[in-house]
Design a protein around this motif. Structure first.
Motif, short mmCIF file in Angstrom:
data_model
loop_
_atom_site.label_atom_id
_atom_site.label_comp_id
_atom_site.label_asym_id
_atom_site.label_seq_id
_atom_site.Cartn_x
_atom_site.Cartn_y
_atom_site.Cartn_z
N THR A 52 21.43 32.93 34.17
CA THR A 52 20.03 33.30 34.39
C THR A 52 19.87 34.14 35.65
O THR A 52 18.85 34.82 35.80
CB THR A 52 19.15 32.04 34.47
OG1 THR A 52 19.69 31.15 35.46
CG2 THR A 52 19.11 31.32 33.12
N THR A 109 16.56 28.01 35.88
CA THR A 109 15.96 29.28 35.52
C THR A 109 16.30 30.38 36.51
O THR A 109 16.35 31.55 36.16
CB THR A 109 14.44 29.13 35.45
OG1 THR A 109 13.97 28.53 36.67
CG2 THR A 109 14.04 28.24 34.28
N TYR A 121 10.04 28.75 37.17
CA TYR A 121 10.78 29.90 36.67
C TYR A 121 11.48 30.71 37.76
O TYR A 121 12.39 31.47 37.46
CB TYR A 121 9.85 30.82 35.88
CG TYR A 121 9.44 30.24 34.55
CD1 TYR A 121 10.33 29.51 33.76
CD2 TYR A 121 8.15 30.41 34.06
CE1 TYR A 121 9.96 28.97 32.55
CE2 TYR A 121 7.76 29.89 32.83
CZ TYR A 121 8.68 29.17 32.08
OH TYR A 121 8.31 28.63 30.87
#
Length: 321
Positions: free
Chosen positions: A51, A103, A157
């Motif tokens: 990620t 994330t 996030y």
């Protein structure tokens, strides 16, 4: 098919998981200045898609060449001339076979022994690295959890350290609840909500101004604009950059200027903006580049500020500003 599963001693889910894990790799590339083309220097397998990837912030070259990746866990790799090896795997979920995917993460520029991760389990974790005993000529690197906190009401996030207050203790996060929240490691009993999306759209990324820690930028999921915030005036954006014609995927502040920022989007464009006229409206970018595909990532080189890197399709390009 059933007999084959029995012979392997694995159930179908395990077999499929191993197939998925084996499809991902990380390439380390370098620019051959004579041919002006990228050359793959090294490749290593990575369990599950990454990620985020980030080199240790080491402008003076005093630390070993370490690379961190996030995915299922946070991993720190040591990069050598001919091979890359896993230095440590950081997992704070010791009591379960399952983990909440990470994330994103950030590596503290002032104290490279600090990293912060964000997770879909609503938490942010601050990790401390330490160098252990020397084996031969190699210092072993390990890590531990310094603190973990519930940062948002929903998935987190992104996370990013701020240069404010000495650059070590302040960080911010964004998440699926549509808020930007700022934290101080010295006072974790409360946080400050800097901004909330009016429609409560999830916020995907945030990026601090490299020269002026009062400013940060963020963007919403499927949003076509980038919001510039001033922490001294919370909840009210000081600028909106909205010339893109498709959803924005990346933000990068100039490392050498407090008033320049690059944004990249699915409209194939990378745009550079001059925001020094804030709070007056910023209507148009000062530079634009059109790629041959949807740009999904952008980075502004910290040590060579004349260069910006973009990714689209399966391509990597560097642009001279």
């Amino acid at each position: 098919m059933g007999n084959k599963w029995k012979e392997s001693g694995k159930n179908k889910s395990t077999y499929l998981m191993e197939m998925l894990r084996g499809l991902n790799e990380v390439q380390l590339v370098g620019l051959d200045e004579e041919s002006s083309e990228f050359i793959c220097r090294n490749t290593f397998d990575h369990p599950y898609p990454t990620t985020k990837l980030m080199w240790i912030p080491d402008t003076k070259g005093v630390y070993p060449d370490l690379l961190a990746t996030s995915g299922d866990y946070l991993r720190v790799w040591r990069v050598g001339e001919t091979e890359t090896r896993l230095e440590c795997l950081l997992n704070n979920n010791k009591n379960s076979d399952f983990c909440a995917p990470l994330t994103s993460f950030d590596w503290n520029e002032v104290d490279p022994y600090l990293l912060g991760t964000s997770s879909i389990d609503t938490t942010c974790t601050i990790w401390g690295l330490e160098t252990g005993q020397v084996l031969g000529r190699v210092n072993l690197v390990s890590g531990h959890v310094k603190t973990q906190l519930i940062a948002h009401d929903k998935e987190v996030y992104d996370i990013a350290f701020s240069r404010a207050g000495g650059g070590r203790d302040m960080f911010a996060s964004v998440g699926a609840d549509g808020s930007v929240r700022m934290f101080d490691l010295r006072h974790l009993e409360h946080s400050t909500i800097i901004y909330e999306d009016p429609q409560h759209h999830p916020l995907l990324r945030l990026c601090w101004n490299k020269q002026d820690p009062n400013y940060l930028a963020t963007m919403a999921m499927d949003g076509m604009e980038v919001v510039i915030l001033d922490v001294r005036v919370p909840c009210t954006p000081v600028a909106r950059l909205n010339n893109h014609r498709a959803c924005v995927n990346g933000i990068a502040w100039a490392p050498h200027s407090s008033c320049h920022i690059c944004t990249a989007a699915d409209d194939h464009q990378a745009l550079i903006w001059d925001i020094q006229q804030m709070p007056r409206a910023i209507e148009d970018p000062i530079l634009a580049y059109t790629a041959e595909g949807e740009i999904n990532n952008v980075q502004w080189a910290s040590t060579q500020p004349d260069w910006i890197a973009i990714c689209y399709n399966n391509c990597l390009e560097i642009l001279r500003v």
